[in-house]
Scaffold this motif. Structure first.
Motif, mmCIF file in Angstrom:
data_model
loop_
_atom_site.group_PDB
_atom_site.id
_atom_site.type_symbol
_atom_site.label_atom_id
_atom_site.label_comp_id
_atom_site.label_asym_id
_atom_site.label_seq_id
_atom_site.Cartn_x
_atom_site.Cartn_y
_atom_site.Cartn_z
ATOM 1 N N TYR A 132 0.839 -1.207 0.000
ATOM 2 C CA TYR A 132 0.000 0.000 0.000
ATOM 3 C C TYR A 132 0.868 1.249 0.000
ATOM 4 O O TYR A 132 0.628 2.185 -0.779
ATOM 5 C CB TYR A 132 -0.920 -0.024 1.224
ATOM 6 C CG TYR A 132 -1.721 1.244 1.436
ATOM 7 C CD1 TYR A 132 -2.817 1.537 0.631
ATOM 8 C CD2 TYR A 132 -1.390 2.134 2.449
ATOM 9 C CE1 TYR A 132 -3.565 2.692 0.828
ATOM 10 C CE2 TYR A 132 -2.124 3.294 2.657
ATOM 11 C CZ TYR A 132 -3.209 3.565 1.838
ATOM 12 O OH TYR A 132 -3.937 4.723 2.033
ATOM 13 N N GLU A 133 1.876 1.284 0.840
ATOM 14 C CA GLU A 133 2.751 2.457 0.906
ATOM 15 C C GLU A 133 3.475 2.669 -0.413
ATOM 16 O O GLU A 133 3.600 3.806 -0.885
ATOM 17 C CB GLU A 133 3.760 2.284 2.049
ATOM 18 C CG GLU A 133 3.145 2.189 3.432
ATOM 19 C CD GLU A 133 2.372 3.438 3.824
ATOM 20 O OE1 GLU A 133 2.697 4.533 3.320
ATOM 21 O OE2 GLU A 133 1.425 3.330 4.637
ATOM 22 N N CYS A 136 1.011 4.102 -3.025
ATOM 23 C CA CYS A 136 0.700 5.514 -2.776
ATOM 24 C C CYS A 136 1.866 6.419 -3.166
ATOM 25 O O CYS A 136 1.660 7.521 -3.704
ATOM 26 C CB CYS A 136 0.339 5.727 -1.310
ATOM 27 S SG CYS A 136 -1.225 4.945 -0.831
ATOM 28 N N GLN A 137 3.079 5.970 -2.929
ATOM 29 C CA GLN A 137 4.245 6.779 -3.282
ATOM 30 C C GLN A 137 4.454 6.829 -4.791
ATOM 31 O O GLN A 137 4.650 7.902 -5.367
ATOM 32 C CB GLN A 137 5.490 6.220 -2.590
ATOM 33 C CG GLN A 137 5.505 6.408 -1.082
ATOM 34 C CD GLN A 137 6.624 5.644 -0.404
ATOM 35 O OE1 GLN A 137 7.515 5.104 -1.069
ATOM 36 N NE2 GLN A 137 6.587 5.586 0.926
ATOM 37 N N GLN A 139 2.372 6.277 -7.221
ATOM 38 C CA GLN A 139 1.273 6.861 -7.981
ATOM 39 C C GLN A 139 0.856 8.239 -7.465
ATOM 40 O O GLN A 139 -0.165 8.791 -7.908
ATOM 41 C CB GLN A 139 0.066 5.922 -7.947
ATOM 42 C CG GLN A 139 0.350 4.527 -8.437
ATOM 43 C CD GLN A 139 0.883 4.491 -9.858
ATOM 44 O OE1 GLN A 139 0.402 5.209 -10.725
ATOM 45 N NE2 GLN A 139 1.886 3.663 -10.097
ATOM 46 N N SER A 140 1.639 8.814 -6.582
ATOM 47 C CA SER A 140 1.249 10.080 -5.948
ATOM 48 C C SER A 140 1.052 11.210 -6.941
ATOM 49 O O SER A 140 0.265 12.130 -6.698
ATOM 50 C CB SER A 140 2.298 10.488 -4.904
ATOM 51 O OG SER A 140 3.558 10.702 -5.522
ATOM 52 N N LEU A 143 -2.490 10.345 -7.942
ATOM 53 C CA LEU A 143 -3.356 9.841 -6.877
ATOM 54 C C LEU A 143 -3.700 10.915 -5.853
ATOM 55 O O LEU A 143 -4.857 11.013 -5.410
ATOM 56 C CB LEU A 143 -2.668 8.657 -6.200
ATOM 57 C CG LEU A 143 -3.444 7.948 -5.092
ATOM 58 C CD1 LEU A 143 -4.709 7.305 -5.642
ATOM 59 C CD2 LEU A 143 -2.554 6.889 -4.424
ATOM 60 N N ASP A 144 -2.732 11.755 -5.486
ATOM 61 C CA ASP A 144 -2.988 12.767 -4.462
ATOM 62 C C ASP A 144 -4.083 13.735 -4.891
ATOM 63 O O ASP A 144 -4.967 14.081 -4.099
ATOM 64 C CB ASP A 144 -1.705 13.536 -4.144
ATOM 65 C CG ASP A 144 -0.685 12.687 -3.403
ATOM 66 O OD1 ASP A 144 -1.021 11.553 -3.003
ATOM 67 O OD2 ASP A 144 0.462 13.144 -3.244
ATOM 68 N N THR A 188 -8.323 9.123 2.689
ATOM 69 C CA THR A 188 -7.668 7.833 2.891
ATOM 70 C C THR A 188 -8.522 6.683 2.360
ATOM 71 O O THR A 188 -8.001 5.696 1.818
ATOM 72 C CB THR A 188 -7.363 7.618 4.384
ATOM 73 O OG1 THR A 188 -6.650 8.751 4.890
ATOM 74 C CG2 THR A 188 -6.510 6.377 4.598
ATOM 75 N N ARG A 191 -7.888 6.448 -1.267
ATOM 76 C CA ARG A 191 -6.584 5.829 -1.508
ATOM 77 C C ARG A 191 -6.692 4.308 -1.417
ATOM 78 O O ARG A 191 -6.148 3.580 -2.251
ATOM 79 C CB ARG A 191 -5.553 6.315 -0.488
ATOM 80 C CG ARG A 191 -5.060 7.714 -0.681
ATOM 81 C CD ARG A 191 -3.893 7.979 0.281
ATOM 82 N NE ARG A 191 -3.649 9.404 0.396
ATOM 83 C CZ ARG A 191 -2.954 10.112 -0.486
ATOM 84 N NH1 ARG A 191 -2.438 9.517 -1.541
ATOM 85 N NH2 ARG A 191 -2.789 11.411 -0.315
ATOM 86 N N PHE A 195 -5.863 1.591 -4.357
ATOM 87 C CA PHE A 195 -4.887 0.529 -4.107
ATOM 88 C C PHE A 195 -5.516 -0.839 -4.343
ATOM 89 O O PHE A 195 -4.931 -1.716 -5.007
ATOM 90 C CB PHE A 195 -4.370 0.636 -2.670
ATOM 91 C CG PHE A 195 -3.652 -0.593 -2.189
ATOM 92 C CD1 PHE A 195 -2.413 -0.930 -2.702
ATOM 93 C CD2 PHE A 195 -4.228 -1.409 -1.214
ATOM 94 C CE1 PHE A 195 -1.751 -2.074 -2.260
ATOM 95 C CE2 PHE A 195 -3.572 -2.549 -0.773
ATOM 96 C CZ PHE A 195 -2.331 -2.883 -1.291
#
Length: 502
Positions: A132-133, A136-137, A139-140, A143-144, A188, A191, A195
């Motif tokens: 997951y981490e 998120c990193q 695809q930031s 994604l953000d 979240t 997110r 994911f």
């Protein structure tokens, strides 16, 4: 790019069987891949995978061109992951006719999102997941913006982003930070949904690839105005500088599908601005797409050569004009950034020699539709004897009726032309038009042939996926009986596939 001779099936994941009212990425999707393998097929063509909005069109109303649709998440796989339990997996009622089922979004959305929220609550109680981490990193960059956009959209009752308070519409950093903190739980949650979607999709795609089946993904040329894409990069679109409404809208002039044209309502690109960035937005889009599919079908390819631009406020597409697009400059930049371009070009509608020149310059296969072939002269480009090898033939696409539905509404002239072309004396001798079209497609010199599943299942117009003449009630067809993908159907398709060296 040219392709080896092959064939495949067109079917969107939402059309697959599922006990939760909409097809997903669970076991029936894997069973469909097995069916493709047994039938000798090498391609699975899908529609865009993004989260849908108004009328659930996967083409013109996505909230993001980069995100996945949470409605396709398999709840059974979440249960296997320990995030749901079997007692919570309450099925939704299914349609009586398993061949002509319909997605009831009013039922599906609250039911499925309730369970997704339960799974999310449990996910938050677990130790931090490295996968997951990492997701998120990595695809930031998209994604953000997307997860904050979705949280803000929900907080504003789905009002378009340009109707939010000006500080948010203009993306002032202090306002974004304050709302991100206030909406942290929803941010979240989104997110987690992304994911989960891409975890499940990557697993399914890998399964298909292991069986030598490639995924043909669909990229709609335009994006929705009320999307994270336009909100995050308004300078890339022709918007009113004060209201952020589309200054010009996309569509097509009157054509085969509509006497008043098609007014899609999407904002058109500011191609001059895009060129100043060496088309970075589009290059990022292609890179993201190719992480999840093997071949990209570009919907409305002709828009790169010239596009139909309609002034904001119009109610039909009739009062538009053709505007020159980026043409070869864009594809040269894309090729330099990505390398070989595994692209198919949707070149239907009003196609000029300039569009054909652009398509052929990069060796993109164009499309041939058998439903367009009959009722005219022998020089019709959609008749199989006029095909070039570097093209893709379909009996019909997601925008057409099924072959049987088309036959029921075809003119007498078209029916007699079909009969003559197939070697019959009259239309009365044509008994299975869908299988006649399937045979024509597979036998043709076209390198690629793709068959809608509805035609393989002998379905009539009630199984049509989309009718471009209408907005309401489209994109809902599904089948609910997995046994329809029978060994007998596999054998029949496999014999034809081998017969015509697909």
């Amino acid at each position: 790019m040219t392709f080896q001779r092959a064939s495949g099936i067109l079917l969107h994941p939402t059309c697959l069987p599922s006990q939760f009212g909409i097809g997903d990425l669970g076991q029936p999707a894997y069973a469909f891949v097995d069916f493709l393998e047994r039938s000798g097929q090498k391609l699975w063509q899908i529609l865009p995978l993004g989260p849908t909005g108004y009328e659930h069109s996967p083409y013109i109303m996505n909230f993001s061109t980069f995100a996945g649709n949470p409605l396709m998440i398999s709840l059974e796989q979440l249960a296997e992951d320990g995030l749901l339990n079997s007692e919570e997996l309450t099925p939704l009622p299914s349609d009586a006719d398993s061949r002509y089922a319909r997605v009831d979004f009013a039922q599906v959305i609250p039911h499925k999102y309730g369970l997704l929220k339960t799974a999310f609550d449990r996910f938050q109680q677990l130790p931090s997941s490295p996968d997951y981490e990492t997701f998120c990193q990595e695809q930031s960059w998209w994604l953000d913006d997307f997860v904050l956009f979705m949280a803000l959209l929900e907080a504003h009752d789905y009002k378009p982003w340009n109707q939010w308070e000006p500080a948010l519409a203009r993306r002032e950093p202090a306002a974004l930070q304050a709302h991100a903190e206030a909406l942290q739980e929803q941010v979240t949650f989104h997110r987690f949904l992304q994911f989960t979607f891409f975890k499940q999709w990557a697993k399914l795609r890998a399964y298909a690839n292991q069986k030598a089946i490639q995924i043909v993904g669909d990229v709609s040329i335009y994006v929705c105005h009320n999307s994270a894409d336009v909100w995050a990069a308004p300078d890339m679109f022709k918007l009113d500088p004060d209201t952020f409404d589309p200054a010009f809208m996309a569509g097509v002039p009157p054509d085969y599908f509509s006497a008043t044209g098609q007014l899609w309502g999407n904002p058109v690109y500011d191609w001059d601005k895009m060129e100043q960035t060496n088309f970075k937005w589009w290059i990022d889009r292609f890179r993201a797409t190719l992480l999840y599919v093997d071949i990209v079908r570009i919907d409305h390819f002709r828009g790169f050569e010239a596009y139909w631009q309609v002034p904001g406020g119009e109610t039909t597409a009739m009062n538009g004009e053709w505007i020159k697009g980026p043409d070869a400059k864009f594809f040269e930049a894309l090729k330099a950034a990505i390398g070989s371009l595994p692209v198919m070009a949707e070149d239907l509608g009003i196609i000029t020699p300039e569009v054909e020149l652009l398509r052929d310059r990069f060796e993109f296969p164009g499309m041939r539709i058998l439903q367009f072939a009959f009722g005219g002269g022998a020089d019709n480009a959609y008749l199989p004897h006029n095909y070039v090898s570097n093209c893709v033939v379909y009996p019909g696409t997601h925008d057409n009726d099924t072959a049987i539905g088309w036959w029921h509404t075809a003119s007498e002239n078209e029916k007699y032309h079909v009969a003559q072309y197939l070697g019959y004396d009259s239309p009365d001798q044509v008994h299975s038009i869908n299988w006649e079209f399937i045979r024509l497609a597979l036998a043709s010199v076209a390198d690629l042939a793709i068959i809608p599943l509805q035609d393989l299942l002998d379905l009539d117009g009630k199984a049509r996926m989309n009718d471009p003449r209408y907005n309401d009630g489209q994109w809902r067809w599904r089948f609910t009986d997995a046994s329809l993908l029978s060994p007998e159907l596999s054998d029949r398709l496999l014999k034809l596939t081998h017969l015509y060296r697909r």
